[in-house]
Design a protein around this motif. Structure first.
Motif, PDB file in Angstrom:
ATOM      1  N   VAL A  42       0.826  -1.203   0.000  1.00 44.44           N
ATOM      2  CA  VAL A  42       0.000   0.000   0.000  1.00 44.44           C
ATOM      3  C   VAL A  42       0.864   1.258   0.000  1.00 44.44           C
ATOM      4  CG1 VAL A  42      -0.210   0.283   2.502  1.00 44.44           C
ATOM      5  CG2 VAL A  42      -2.102   0.974   1.012  1.00 44.44           C
ATOM      6  N   LYS A  43       2.134   1.149   0.372  1.00 38.47           N
ATOM      7  CA  LYS A  43       3.063   2.281   0.315  1.00 38.47           C
ATOM      8  C   LYS A  43       3.086   2.914  -1.070  1.00 38.47           C
ATOM      9  CE  LYS A  43       7.976   3.403   0.978  1.00 38.47           C
ATOM     10  NZ  LYS A  43       8.189   4.004  -0.349  1.00 38.47           N
ATOM     11  N   VAL A  44       2.964   2.096  -2.117  1.00 41.24           N
ATOM     12  CA  VAL A  44       2.967   2.636  -3.481  1.00 41.24           C
ATOM     13  C   VAL A  44       1.809   3.605  -3.660  1.00 41.24           C
ATOM     14  CG1 VAL A  44       2.901   2.063  -5.939  1.00 41.24           C
ATOM     15  CG2 VAL A  44       4.012   0.505  -4.336  1.00 41.24           C
ATOM     16  N   LEU A  45       0.653   3.211  -3.207  1.00 40.12           N
ATOM     17  CA  LEU A  45      -0.522   4.066  -3.317  1.00 40.12           C
ATOM     18  C   LEU A  45      -0.403   5.292  -2.425  1.00 40.12           C
ATOM     19  CD1 LEU A  45      -3.370   4.814  -4.175  1.00 40.12           C
ATOM     20  CD2 LEU A  45      -4.252   3.138  -2.529  1.00 40.12           C
ATOM     21  N   LEU A  46       0.035   5.112  -1.190  1.00 41.81           N
ATOM     22  CA  LEU A  46       0.139   6.235  -0.262  1.00 41.81           C
ATOM     23  C   LEU A  46       1.142   7.274  -0.766  1.00 41.81           C
ATOM     24  CD1 LEU A  46       0.110   4.260   3.119  1.00 41.81           C
ATOM     25  CD2 LEU A  46      -1.805   5.419   2.001  1.00 41.81           C
ATOM     26  N   ASP A  47       2.280   6.812  -1.281  1.00 46.67           N
ATOM     27  CA  ASP A  47       3.275   7.751  -1.817  1.00 46.67           C
ATOM     28  C   ASP A  47       2.725   8.508  -3.025  1.00 46.67           C
ATOM     29  OD1 ASP A  47       5.121   7.046   0.092  1.00 46.67           O
ATOM     30  OD2 ASP A  47       6.369   5.830  -1.237  1.00 46.67           O
ATOM     31  N   ALA A  48       2.031   7.790  -3.911  1.00 46.71           N
ATOM     32  CA  ALA A  48       1.470   8.437  -5.098  1.00 46.71           C
ATOM     33  C   ALA A  48       0.399   9.448  -4.708  1.00 46.71           C
ATOM     34  CB  ALA A  48       0.895   7.385  -6.047  1.00 46.71           C
ATOM     35  N   ALA A  49      -0.459   9.067  -3.776  1.00 47.79           N
ATOM     36  CA  ALA A  49      -1.510   9.975  -3.317  1.00 47.79           C
ATOM     37  C   ALA A  49      -0.907  11.233  -2.717  1.00 47.79           C
ATOM     38  CB  ALA A  49      -2.401   9.272  -2.299  1.00 47.79           C
ATOM     39  N   ASN A  50       0.147  11.066  -1.927  1.00 45.41           N
ATOM     40  CA  ASN A  50       0.768  12.228  -1.300  1.00 45.41           C
ATOM     41  C   ASN A  50       1.448  13.126  -2.317  1.00 45.41           C
ATOM     42  OD1 ASN A  50       1.476  13.558   1.322  1.00 45.41           O
ATOM     43  ND2 ASN A  50       3.520  13.278   0.497  1.00 45.41           N
ATOM     44  N   LEU A  51       2.070  12.535  -3.337  1.00 37.64           N
ATOM     45  CA  LEU A  51       2.699  13.330  -4.391  1.00 37.64           C
ATOM     46  C   LEU A  51       1.674  14.226  -5.078  1.00 37.64           C
ATOM     47  CD1 LEU A  51       5.133  10.757  -6.028  1.00 37.64           C
ATOM     48  CD2 LEU A  51       5.791  12.931  -4.973  1.00 37.64           C
ATOM     49  N   VAL A  52       0.534  13.650  -5.412  1.00 34.00           N
ATOM     50  CA  VAL A  52      -0.504  14.421  -6.100  1.00 34.00           C
ATOM     51  C   VAL A  52      -1.024  15.538  -5.196  1.00 34.00           C
ATOM     52  CG1 VAL A  52      -2.817  14.336  -7.111  1.00 34.00           C
ATOM     53  CG2 VAL A  52      -1.189  12.496  -7.568  1.00 34.00           C
ATOM     54  N   ASN A  53      -1.350  15.194  -3.954  1.00 39.26           N
ATOM     55  CA  ASN A  53      -1.890  16.190  -3.042  1.00 39.26           C
ATOM     56  C   ASN A  53      -0.876  17.296  -2.750  1.00 39.26           C
ATOM     57  OD1 ASN A  53      -3.912  17.086  -0.897  1.00 39.26           O
ATOM     58  ND2 ASN A  53      -2.090  16.722   0.340  1.00 39.26           N
ATOM     59  N   ALA A  54       0.389  16.918  -2.529  1.00 42.43           N
ATOM     60  CA  ALA A  54       1.416  17.912  -2.215  1.00 42.43           C
ATOM     61  C   ALA A  54       1.629  18.868  -3.382  1.00 42.43           C
ATOM     62  CB  ALA A  54       2.726  17.222  -1.852  1.00 42.43           C
ATOM     63  N   ALA A  55       1.642  18.332  -4.602  1.00 39.73           N
ATOM     64  CA  ALA A  55       1.828  19.190  -5.775  1.00 39.73           C
ATOM     65  C   ALA A  55       0.643  20.128  -5.953  1.00 39.73           C
ATOM     66  CB  ALA A  55       2.026  18.333  -7.015  1.00 39.73           C
ATOM     67  N   ALA A  56      -0.566  19.598  -5.760  1.00 43.66           N
ATOM     68  CA  ALA A  56      -1.760  20.437  -5.904  1.00 43.66           C
ATOM     69  C   ALA A  56      -1.757  21.556  -4.874  1.00 43.66           C
ATOM     70  CB  ALA A  56      -3.016  19.583  -5.755  1.00 43.66           C
ATOM     71  N   ARG A  57      -1.393  21.230  -3.651  1.00 41.15           N
ATOM     72  CA  ARG A  57      -1.353  22.249  -2.598  1.00 41.15           C
ATOM     73  C   ARG A  57      -0.276  23.293  -2.879  1.00 41.15           C
ATOM     74  NH1 ARG A  57      -0.124  20.905   3.694  1.00 41.15           N
ATOM     75  NH2 ARG A  57      -0.448  22.988   4.578  1.00 41.15           N
ATOM     76  N   LYS A  58       0.868  22.849  -3.376  1.00 41.55           N
ATOM     77  CA  LYS A  58       1.958  23.773  -3.709  1.00 41.55           C
ATOM     78  C   LYS A  58       1.525  24.728  -4.820  1.00 41.55           C
ATOM     79  CE  LYS A  58       6.681  23.709  -5.586  1.00 41.55           C
ATOM     80  NZ  LYS A  58       7.343  24.591  -4.602  1.00 41.55           N
ATOM     81  N   ILE A  59       0.901  24.186  -5.858  1.00 37.93           N
ATOM     82  CA  ILE A  59       0.422  25.026  -6.963  1.00 37.93           C
ATOM     83  C   ILE A  59      -0.649  25.983  -6.472  1.00 37.93           C
ATOM     84  CG2 ILE A  59      -0.860  24.966  -9.148  1.00 37.93           C
ATOM     85  CD1 ILE A  59       0.665  22.314  -9.732  1.00 37.93           C
ATOM     86  N   HIS A 193      -5.134   3.883   4.999  1.00 45.41           N
ATOM     87  CA  HIS A 193      -5.798   2.917   4.116  1.00 45.41           C
ATOM     88  C   HIS A 193      -6.044   1.657   4.940  1.00 45.41           C
ATOM     89  CE1 HIS A 193      -6.521   0.164   0.720  1.00 45.41           C
ATOM     90  NE2 HIS A 193      -6.747   1.252   0.002  1.00 45.41           N
ATOM     91  N   PRO A 194      -7.148   0.981   4.709  1.00 49.10           N
ATOM     92  CA  PRO A 194      -7.467  -0.171   5.561  1.00 49.10           C
ATOM     93  C   PRO A 194      -6.682  -1.446   5.280  1.00 49.10           C
ATOM     94  CG  PRO A 194      -9.195   0.159   3.932  1.00 49.10           C
ATOM     95  CD  PRO A 194      -8.267   1.330   3.819  1.00 49.10           C
ATOM     96  N   ARG A 195      -5.907  -1.486   4.197  1.00 48.10           N
ATOM     97  CA  ARG A 195      -5.209  -2.734   3.867  1.00 48.10           C
ATOM     98  C   ARG A 195      -3.723  -2.495   3.623  1.00 48.10           C
ATOM     99  NH1 ARG A 195      -9.869  -2.651   1.370  1.00 48.10           N
ATOM    100  NH2 ARG A 195      -9.021  -1.974  -0.633  1.00 48.10           N
ATOM    101  N   ALA A 196      -2.919  -3.511   3.911  1.00 46.70           N
ATOM    102  CA  ALA A 196      -1.469  -3.411   3.738  1.00 46.70           C
ATOM    103  C   ALA A 196      -1.043  -3.639   2.300  1.00 46.70           C
ATOM    104  CB  ALA A 196      -0.768  -4.418   4.650  1.00 46.70           C
ATOM    105  N   ALA A 197      -1.916  -4.239   1.492  1.00 50.61           N
ATOM    106  CA  ALA A 197      -1.613  -4.481   0.085  1.00 50.61           C
ATOM    107  C   ALA A 197      -2.836  -4.120  -0.745  1.00 50.61           C
ATOM    108  CB  ALA A 197      -1.235  -5.947  -0.136  1.00 50.61           C
ATOM    109  N   VAL A 198      -2.582  -3.710  -1.983  1.00 52.47           N
ATOM    110  CA  VAL A 198      -3.671  -3.331  -2.880  1.00 52.47           C
ATOM    111  C   VAL A 198      -3.444  -3.997  -4.233  1.00 52.47           C
ATOM    112  CG1 VAL A 198      -4.151  -1.118  -1.778  1.00 52.47           C
ATOM    113  CG2 VAL A 198      -2.442  -1.230  -3.602  1.00 52.47           C
ATOM    114  N   SER A 199      -4.532  -4.200  -4.943  1.00 52.32           N
ATOM    115  CA  SER A 199      -4.437  -4.742  -6.295  1.00 52.32           C
ATOM    116  C   SER A 199      -4.089  -3.622  -7.258  1.00 52.32           C
ATOM    117  CB  SER A 199      -5.773  -5.371  -6.698  1.00 52.32           C
ATOM    118  OG  SER A 199      -6.769  -4.360  -6.837  1.00 52.32           O
ATOM    119  N   ASP A 200      -3.733  -3.998  -8.487  1.00 54.24           N
ATOM    120  CA  ASP A 200      -3.429  -2.982  -9.491  1.00 54.24           C
ATOM    121  C   ASP A 200      -4.655  -2.099  -9.750  1.00 54.24           C
ATOM    122  OD1 ASP A 200      -4.852  -5.040 -10.653  1.00 54.24           O
ATOM    123  OD2 ASP A 200      -3.651  -5.110 -12.486  1.00 54.24           O
TER     124      ASP A 200
END
Length: 272
Positions: A42-59, A193-200
């Motif tokens: 789930v780290k992949v999803l959390l990192d991606a989500a944070n990248l999007v949110n951080a960039a949007a907030r910065k802009i 996120h409620p799970r440690a792993a996510v599907s594609d």
């Protein structure tokens, strides 16, 4: 093998989701070609989500709030009140993104916490306190689980990057700390996120939901702006040199997508 899967997967995400305004359901042909796995951390999803949110907030902060204030636009805490003529401060823009994620029924949840919050509801509690203390020392994200709540948690440093952030907190009557400086770690953007792993499919859907939440939050601001006296013109221009203007949702989201697509791919490739 995992790296190849993630690269292919995120390329699919970029092609299908990152360049559309409202992401449609994944086409059957693309779904069939995408790598099918259910053990992506789930780290992949959390990192991606944070990248999007951080960039949007910065802009939003650097290209909307700061130049907007210079041409007469106002931003405040009461922006959602019927009588208010203001737009959301950057932290409240994040809160609106979080609300829009919740409105979609997304398993991802977003929270801005601190050990010196203006609002007590934003104070870290329990296990979060220890992890945030460590984060302040090295400014690196923290990943952990909270079994009692059945949640996977990621904390990312929220750093005072703009003078307005510092002055707002230092001057706020409810702020427990009034000597913030640029570069200080003011809190942590917190994803769960409620799970440690996510599907594609869950990964693609989660990233799409974050983009959609950002767009809906910005659209809510534009809707508020349209109702104020002497509203700015809304189109393809940004406030500042262009005058009292605001970009429409499509223009704003194009900037967010341009700023994040490559970073999401890089994050996936560099995952250990």
């Amino acid at each position: 093998m995992m790296r190849q899967v993630i690269i292919a997967l995120l390329l699919g995400v970029a092609a299908i989701y990152l360049f559309v305004t409202a992401p449609p359901p994944l086409p059957e042909t693309a779904r069939a070609q995408a790598p099918q796995t259910s053990d992506l951390p789930v780290k992949v999803l959390l990192d991606a989500a944070n990248l999007v949110n951080a960039a949007a907030r910065k802009i939003y902060t650097e290209r909307i709030v700061t130049p907007g204030q210079q041409v007469g636009l106002v931003f405040g805490e009461d922006w959602q009140e019927a009588h208010s003529k203001t737009g959301p401060l950057p932290a409240l823009f994040l809160r609106k993104v979080a609300a829009e994620l919740q409105a979609q029924g997304a398993p991802l949840a977003l929270f801005l916490g601190s050990d010196q919050p203006i609002s007590p509801s934003n104070a870290f509690k329990g296990e979060q306190v220890r992890h945030f203390a460590a984060l302040k020392e090295d400014r690196k994200p923290r990943y952990f689980d909270m079994p009692a709540l059945r949640l996977q948690v990621a904390l990312y440093p929220d750093i005072a990057a703009a003078p307005g952030c510092v002055s707002c907190h230092n001057e706020h009557p409810n702020s427990p700390k009034t000597d913030w400086r640029l570069g200080d770690v003011m809190g942590a953007t917190t994803w769960t996120h409620p799970r440690a792993a996510v599907s594609d499919r869950e990964l693609r859907q989660g990233i799409a939901q974050v983009y959609a939440a950002v767009e809906r939050a910005y659209a809510a601001y534009l809707e508020k702006v349209r109702r104020i006296p002497d509203p700015p013109s809304i189109g393809s221009a940004w406030p500042g040199r262009e005058g009292r203007r605001l970009p429409d949702a499509e223009t704003f989201m194009s900037a967010v997508k341009e700023a994040t697509a490559a970073q999401i791919l890089d994050a996936a490739v560099l995952l250990r």
